[in-house]
Design an enzyme around this catalytic site. Structure first.
Site, short mmCIF file in Angstrom:
data_model
loop_
_atom_site.label_atom_id
_atom_site.label_comp_id
_atom_site.label_asym_id
_atom_site.label_seq_id
_atom_site.Cartn_x
_atom_site.Cartn_y
_atom_site.Cartn_z
N SER A 297 0.82 -1.20 0.00
CA SER A 297 0.00 0.00 0.00
C SER A 297 0.86 1.26 0.00
O SER A 297 1.76 1.40 -0.82
CB SER A 297 -0.97 -0.04 1.18
OG SER A 297 -2.04 0.85 0.99
N ASP B 75 -5.11 -3.80 -2.67
CA ASP B 75 -4.15 -3.44 -1.64
C ASP B 75 -3.38 -4.64 -1.08
O ASP B 75 -3.97 -5.64 -0.68
CB ASP B 75 -4.92 -2.76 -0.50
CG ASP B 75 -4.03 -1.94 0.41
OD1 ASP B 75 -2.98 -2.46 0.82
OD2 ASP B 75 -4.40 -0.80 0.72
#
Length: 319
Positions: free
Chosen positions: A49, A164
Protein backbone atom coordinates in the site's frame (compact mmCIF):
# COMPACT_ATOMS: atom_id res chain seq x y z
CA UNK A 1 8.23 -17.90 -2.56
CA UNK A 2 9.37 -15.22 -5.00
CA UNK A 3 12.80 -15.73 -6.63
CA UNK A 4 15.65 -13.79 -5.06
CA UNK A 5 16.65 -10.57 -6.76
CA UNK A 6 19.82 -11.06 -8.80
CA UNK A 7 20.03 -7.61 -10.41
CA UNK A 8 23.56 -6.19 -9.85
CA UNK A 9 23.23 -3.49 -7.15
CA UNK A 10 24.97 -2.30 -4.03
CA UNK A 11 24.97 -5.23 -1.60
CA UNK A 12 25.68 -3.08 1.44
CA UNK A 13 22.78 -1.71 3.44
CA UNK A 14 19.47 -2.52 5.04
CA UNK A 15 16.40 -4.04 3.45
CA UNK A 16 13.26 -2.13 4.39
CA UNK A 17 9.74 -3.51 4.76
CA UNK A 18 7.21 -0.68 4.82
CA UNK A 19 3.62 -1.25 5.91
CA UNK A 20 0.33 0.10 4.67
CA UNK A 21 -1.81 2.42 6.75
CA UNK A 22 -3.02 5.25 4.54
CA UNK A 23 -1.89 8.74 5.52
CA UNK A 24 -0.24 7.37 8.67
CA UNK A 25 2.25 5.76 6.31
CA UNK A 26 3.85 9.16 5.78
CA UNK A 27 5.71 8.22 8.97
CA UNK A 28 7.92 6.13 6.68
CA UNK A 29 9.38 9.41 5.38
CA UNK A 30 10.52 10.31 8.89
CA UNK A 31 12.26 6.95 9.26
CA UNK A 32 14.01 7.43 5.92
CA UNK A 33 15.18 10.87 7.02
CA UNK A 34 16.88 9.49 10.12
CA UNK A 35 18.56 6.77 8.07
CA UNK A 36 19.85 9.32 5.57
CA UNK A 37 21.03 11.77 8.24
CA UNK A 38 23.06 8.99 9.84
CA UNK A 39 24.48 7.70 6.54
CA UNK A 40 22.73 4.34 6.93
CA UNK A 41 22.38 2.89 3.40
CA UNK A 42 19.32 1.10 2.07
CA UNK A 43 19.85 -1.49 -0.62
CA UNK A 44 16.26 -2.62 -1.14
CA UNK A 45 12.72 -1.81 -0.10
CA UNK A 46 9.49 -3.81 -0.17
CA UNK A 47 6.16 -2.20 0.59
CA UNK A 48 2.43 -2.77 0.90
CA UNK A 49 0.00 0.00 0.00
CA UNK A 50 1.44 3.41 0.93
CA UNK A 51 4.60 1.60 1.98
CA UNK A 52 5.01 0.62 -1.68
CA UNK A 53 4.43 4.22 -2.73
CA UNK A 54 6.99 5.69 -0.32
CA UNK A 55 9.39 2.89 -1.21
CA UNK A 56 9.00 3.67 -4.90
CA UNK A 57 10.04 7.28 -4.35
CA UNK A 58 13.09 6.11 -2.42
CA UNK A 59 14.06 3.43 -4.93
CA UNK A 60 13.72 5.77 -7.90
CA UNK A 61 16.17 8.22 -6.39
CA UNK A 62 13.89 11.09 -5.37
CA UNK A 63 15.92 13.35 -3.02
CA UNK A 64 14.87 13.30 0.62
CA UNK A 65 13.97 16.99 0.69
CA UNK A 66 11.66 16.54 -2.29
CA UNK A 67 10.05 13.52 -0.68
CA UNK A 68 9.42 15.51 2.50
CA UNK A 69 7.92 18.33 0.44
CA UNK A 70 5.54 15.93 -1.30
CA UNK A 71 4.50 14.51 2.07
CA UNK A 72 3.84 17.87 3.69
CA UNK A 73 2.21 19.88 0.89
CA UNK A 74 -0.77 17.56 0.43
CA UNK A 75 -3.67 19.54 1.88
CA UNK A 76 -7.21 18.23 2.35
CA UNK A 77 -8.47 19.83 -0.88
CA UNK A 78 -5.81 18.11 -2.99
CA UNK A 79 -6.53 14.83 -1.21
CA UNK A 80 -10.21 15.07 -2.07
CA UNK A 81 -9.39 15.91 -5.68
CA UNK A 82 -7.50 12.63 -5.96
CA UNK A 83 -10.29 10.69 -4.26
CA UNK A 84 -13.34 12.30 -5.83
CA UNK A 85 -15.72 9.68 -7.31
CA UNK A 86 -15.68 9.54 -11.10
CA UNK A 87 -17.04 6.30 -12.57
CA UNK A 88 -19.08 3.44 -11.06
CA UNK A 89 -16.19 1.01 -10.56
CA UNK A 90 -15.09 -1.42 -7.89
CA UNK A 91 -14.38 1.51 -5.56
CA UNK A 92 -15.30 5.11 -4.86
CA UNK A 93 -12.73 6.23 -7.43
CA UNK A 94 -11.28 4.69 -10.57
CA UNK A 95 -7.77 5.81 -9.67
CA UNK A 96 -7.06 7.67 -12.93
CA UNK A 97 -6.20 10.89 -11.09
CA UNK A 98 -3.93 8.96 -8.77
CA UNK A 99 -2.06 7.50 -11.75
CA UNK A 100 -1.68 11.00 -13.22
CA UNK A 101 -0.24 12.18 -9.90
CA UNK A 102 2.19 9.25 -9.71
CA UNK A 103 3.34 9.70 -13.31
CA UNK A 104 4.02 13.36 -12.62
CA UNK A 105 5.92 12.86 -9.37
CA UNK A 106 7.58 9.48 -9.95
CA UNK A 107 8.23 9.62 -13.67
CA UNK A 108 8.57 6.63 -15.97
CA UNK A 109 10.68 3.82 -14.54
CA UNK A 110 10.89 0.07 -14.80
CA UNK A 111 11.48 -1.66 -11.49
CA UNK A 112 14.39 -3.73 -12.78
CA UNK A 113 16.25 -0.52 -13.75
CA UNK A 114 16.05 1.14 -10.33
CA UNK A 115 19.27 1.85 -8.40
CA UNK A 116 17.72 0.29 -5.28
CA UNK A 117 15.95 -3.07 -5.20
CA UNK A 118 12.16 -2.73 -5.06
CA UNK A 119 9.04 -4.89 -4.83
CA UNK A 120 5.39 -4.05 -4.23
CA UNK A 121 2.99 -6.44 -2.54
CA UNK A 122 -0.56 -6.73 -3.89
CA UNK A 123 -3.51 -9.10 -3.54
CA UNK A 124 -5.28 -11.02 -6.30
CA UNK A 125 -8.92 -10.12 -5.73
CA UNK A 126 -10.27 -13.31 -7.33
CA UNK A 127 -7.94 -15.94 -5.84
CA UNK A 128 -6.85 -14.20 -2.64
CA UNK A 129 -3.20 -14.90 -3.48
CA UNK A 130 -0.35 -12.60 -2.58
CA UNK A 131 1.16 -11.13 -5.75
CA UNK A 132 4.62 -9.58 -5.52
CA UNK A 133 5.47 -7.20 -8.37
CA UNK A 134 9.21 -6.93 -8.91
CA UNK A 135 9.46 -6.09 -12.61
CA UNK A 136 7.68 -3.86 -15.10
CA UNK A 137 6.30 -0.34 -14.69
CA UNK A 138 6.91 1.24 -11.28
CA UNK A 139 3.73 3.35 -11.38
CA UNK A 140 1.63 0.30 -12.26
CA UNK A 141 3.05 -1.61 -9.30
CA UNK A 142 2.32 1.22 -6.88
CA UNK A 143 -1.17 1.80 -8.26
CA UNK A 144 -2.03 -1.86 -7.74
CA UNK A 145 -0.63 -1.98 -4.21
CA UNK A 146 -2.54 1.11 -3.00
CA UNK A 147 -5.97 -0.10 -4.20
CA UNK A 148 -7.71 0.25 -0.84
CA UNK A 149 -10.75 -2.07 -1.00
CA UNK A 150 -13.96 -0.13 -1.41
CA UNK A 151 -12.18 3.19 -1.97
CA UNK A 152 -9.80 2.76 -4.94
CA UNK A 153 -10.86 0.40 -7.72
CA UNK A 154 -8.88 -2.81 -8.34
CA UNK A 155 -6.11 -2.55 -10.93
CA UNK A 156 -5.61 -4.96 -13.83
CA UNK A 157 -2.11 -6.33 -14.46
CA UNK A 158 -1.44 -9.47 -16.50
CA UNK A 159 -5.12 -10.45 -16.44
CA UNK A 160 -5.26 -10.28 -12.65
CA UNK A 161 -7.39 -7.79 -10.73
CA UNK A 162 -5.17 -6.59 -7.92
CA UNK A 163 -5.99 -4.75 -4.69
CA UNK A 164 -4.15 -3.44 -1.64
CA UNK A 165 -1.24 -5.59 -0.50
CA UNK A 166 -2.20 -5.02 3.14
CA UNK A 167 -5.13 -7.40 2.69
CA UNK A 168 -2.76 -10.38 2.79
CA UNK A 169 0.50 -8.88 4.09
CA UNK A 170 0.26 -5.64 6.10
CA UNK A 171 4.02 -5.49 6.83
CA UNK A 172 5.87 -7.51 4.16
CA UNK A 173 9.03 -8.33 6.11
CA UNK A 174 8.94 -11.97 4.99
CA UNK A 175 8.80 -10.95 1.32
CA UNK A 176 11.68 -8.52 1.90
CA UNK A 177 13.85 -11.28 3.37
CA UNK A 178 12.86 -13.85 0.78
CA UNK A 179 13.65 -11.59 -2.14
CA UNK A 180 16.61 -9.53 -0.91
CA UNK A 181 17.95 -11.27 2.19
CA UNK A 182 18.67 -9.39 5.42
CA UNK A 183 18.99 -7.58 7.64
CA UNK A 184 15.36 -6.51 7.45
CA UNK A 185 14.17 -3.32 9.14
CA UNK A 186 10.36 -3.23 9.19
CA UNK A 187 8.22 -0.17 9.82
CA UNK A 188 4.61 -0.78 10.87
CA UNK A 189 1.95 1.92 11.09
CA UNK A 190 -0.96 -0.19 9.98
CA UNK A 191 -3.94 -0.85 12.25
CA UNK A 192 -2.51 -4.33 12.78
CA UNK A 193 0.29 -2.93 14.94
CA UNK A 194 -1.42 0.07 16.52
CA UNK A 195 -2.55 0.08 20.12
CA UNK A 196 -6.04 -1.45 20.39
CA UNK A 197 -7.28 1.58 22.29
CA UNK A 198 -6.47 3.75 19.29
CA UNK A 199 -7.69 1.52 16.47
CA UNK A 200 -11.00 3.29 16.04
CA UNK A 201 -10.58 6.90 17.15
CA UNK A 202 -13.06 9.52 15.99
CA UNK A 203 -11.88 11.75 13.12
CA UNK A 204 -9.56 14.56 14.17
CA UNK A 205 -10.96 17.98 15.00
CA UNK A 206 -9.58 19.33 11.72
CA UNK A 207 -11.38 16.74 9.61
CA UNK A 208 -14.90 16.86 11.10
CA UNK A 209 -15.97 20.37 9.98
CA UNK A 210 -14.58 19.75 6.50
CA UNK A 211 -16.52 16.52 6.19
CA UNK A 212 -19.73 18.29 7.22
CA UNK A 213 -19.00 21.07 4.73
CA UNK A 214 -18.59 18.53 1.94
CA UNK A 215 -21.79 16.72 2.85
CA UNK A 216 -23.71 19.98 2.42
CA UNK A 217 -22.56 20.41 -1.19
CA UNK A 218 -25.39 19.89 -3.75
CA UNK A 219 -23.27 17.62 -5.96
CA UNK A 220 -22.70 15.22 -3.07
CA UNK A 221 -26.20 13.80 -3.64
CA UNK A 222 -24.95 12.41 -6.95
CA UNK A 223 -22.01 10.69 -5.23
CA UNK A 224 -23.91 8.25 -3.06
CA UNK A 225 -20.99 5.98 -2.19
CA UNK A 226 -18.78 8.88 -1.19
CA UNK A 227 -21.59 10.37 0.90
CA UNK A 228 -22.07 7.13 2.82
CA UNK A 229 -18.33 6.77 3.40
CA UNK A 230 -17.92 10.35 4.65
CA UNK A 231 -20.91 10.05 6.97
CA UNK A 232 -19.32 6.94 8.47
CA UNK A 233 -16.18 8.95 9.29
CA UNK A 234 -18.23 11.22 11.56
CA UNK A 235 -19.41 8.37 13.73
CA UNK A 236 -17.66 7.86 17.05
CA UNK A 237 -16.74 4.34 18.05
CA UNK A 238 -19.34 3.17 20.64
CA UNK A 239 -16.66 2.27 23.19
CA UNK A 240 -15.17 5.75 22.92
CA UNK A 241 -18.56 7.31 23.62
CA UNK A 242 -18.87 5.20 26.75
CA UNK A 243 -22.28 3.88 25.75
CA UNK A 244 -23.68 0.54 24.66
CA UNK A 245 -25.04 1.70 21.31
CA UNK A 246 -24.76 -0.79 18.43
CA UNK A 247 -21.72 -0.87 16.22
CA UNK A 248 -22.24 0.52 12.72
CA UNK A 249 -21.60 -1.71 9.70
CA UNK A 250 -18.48 0.27 8.80
CA UNK A 251 -17.06 -0.01 12.32
CA UNK A 252 -17.63 -3.77 12.32
CA UNK A 253 -15.82 -4.14 9.00
CA UNK A 254 -12.92 -1.98 10.15
CA UNK A 255 -12.59 -3.93 13.40
CA UNK A 256 -12.70 -7.29 11.64
CA UNK A 257 -10.06 -6.13 9.18
CA UNK A 258 -7.80 -4.92 12.00
CA UNK A 259 -8.16 -8.22 13.87
CA UNK A 260 -7.47 -10.25 10.73
CA UNK A 261 -4.40 -8.26 9.77
CA UNK A 262 -3.00 -8.42 13.28
CA UNK A 263 -3.25 -12.21 13.10
CA UNK A 264 -1.60 -12.22 9.65
CA UNK A 265 1.33 -10.20 10.98
CA UNK A 266 1.66 -12.53 13.98
CA UNK A 267 1.69 -15.66 11.85
CA UNK A 268 4.16 -14.30 9.31
CA UNK A 269 6.45 -13.12 12.11
CA UNK A 270 6.45 -16.67 13.45
CA UNK A 271 8.05 -18.01 10.27
CA UNK A 272 10.20 -15.14 8.99
CA UNK A 273 10.38 -12.25 11.46
CA UNK A 274 12.12 -8.93 10.73
CA UNK A 275 15.43 -8.23 12.43
CA UNK A 276 13.92 -5.06 13.89
CA UNK A 277 10.40 -3.60 13.86
CA UNK A 278 9.69 0.10 14.32
CA UNK A 279 6.20 1.15 15.36
CA UNK A 280 5.83 4.95 15.04
CA UNK A 281 3.13 6.41 17.28
CA UNK A 282 0.90 7.89 14.57
CA UNK A 283 -1.99 8.43 16.98
CA UNK A 284 -5.35 9.06 15.32
CA UNK A 285 -4.17 9.94 11.79
CA UNK A 286 -6.93 8.67 9.50
CA UNK A 287 -6.61 6.83 6.20
CA UNK A 288 -7.10 9.93 4.04
CA UNK A 289 -5.73 12.60 6.38
CA UNK A 290 -2.70 13.32 4.21
CA UNK A 291 -2.71 16.95 5.33
CA UNK A 292 -1.22 15.70 8.63
CA UNK A 293 2.10 14.87 7.02
CA UNK A 294 4.18 16.84 9.55
CA UNK A 295 2.71 14.80 12.43
CA UNK A 296 3.30 11.49 10.69
CA UNK A 297 6.88 12.35 9.74
CA UNK A 298 7.65 13.47 13.29
CA UNK A 299 6.35 10.12 14.60
CA UNK A 300 8.56 8.24 12.16
CA UNK A 301 11.62 10.27 13.08
CA UNK A 302 11.05 9.68 16.80
CA UNK A 303 10.64 5.92 16.37
CA UNK A 304 13.81 5.64 14.28
CA UNK A 305 15.83 7.89 16.57
CA UNK A 306 14.83 5.84 19.61
CA UNK A 307 16.13 2.66 17.96
CA UNK A 308 19.06 4.24 16.14
CA UNK A 309 21.74 2.23 17.93
CA UNK A 310 19.93 -1.02 17.17
CA UNK A 311 19.58 0.02 13.54
CA UNK A 312 23.32 0.73 13.33
CA UNK A 313 23.99 -2.66 14.89
CA UNK A 314 21.96 -4.29 12.11
CA UNK A 315 24.10 -2.60 9.51
CA UNK A 316 27.28 -3.66 11.27
CA UNK A 317 26.08 -7.25 11.36
CA UNK A 318 25.52 -7.14 7.62
CA UNK A 319 28.99 -5.71 7.05
Amino acid sequence: MQPQDKTPRNKTGLVLALSGGGAAGLAHVGVLQILAENSIPVRAVVGSSIGAEIGAFLASGVPMDELEKLATTMDWKLTLQLFMPDLPTGGLVSGRKIIDYLNKELGTHNIEDLPIGFAAVTTDLETGEQVVIYRGGLVDAVRASISIPGIIAPYLIDRRWLVDGSVVNPIPFDVARGRFGGPVLAVGVHAAVRDRARRHPPPSGQWRPRVRQLLRQPWMKRAGAMQVWLEAQLEDHPKRRGVDSPWTARQVLDQVMAITQAEIVRLRAGTSPPDLLLEPDVGDIGVLEFYRGYEAIAAGREAAQDKLEKIKALLESRT
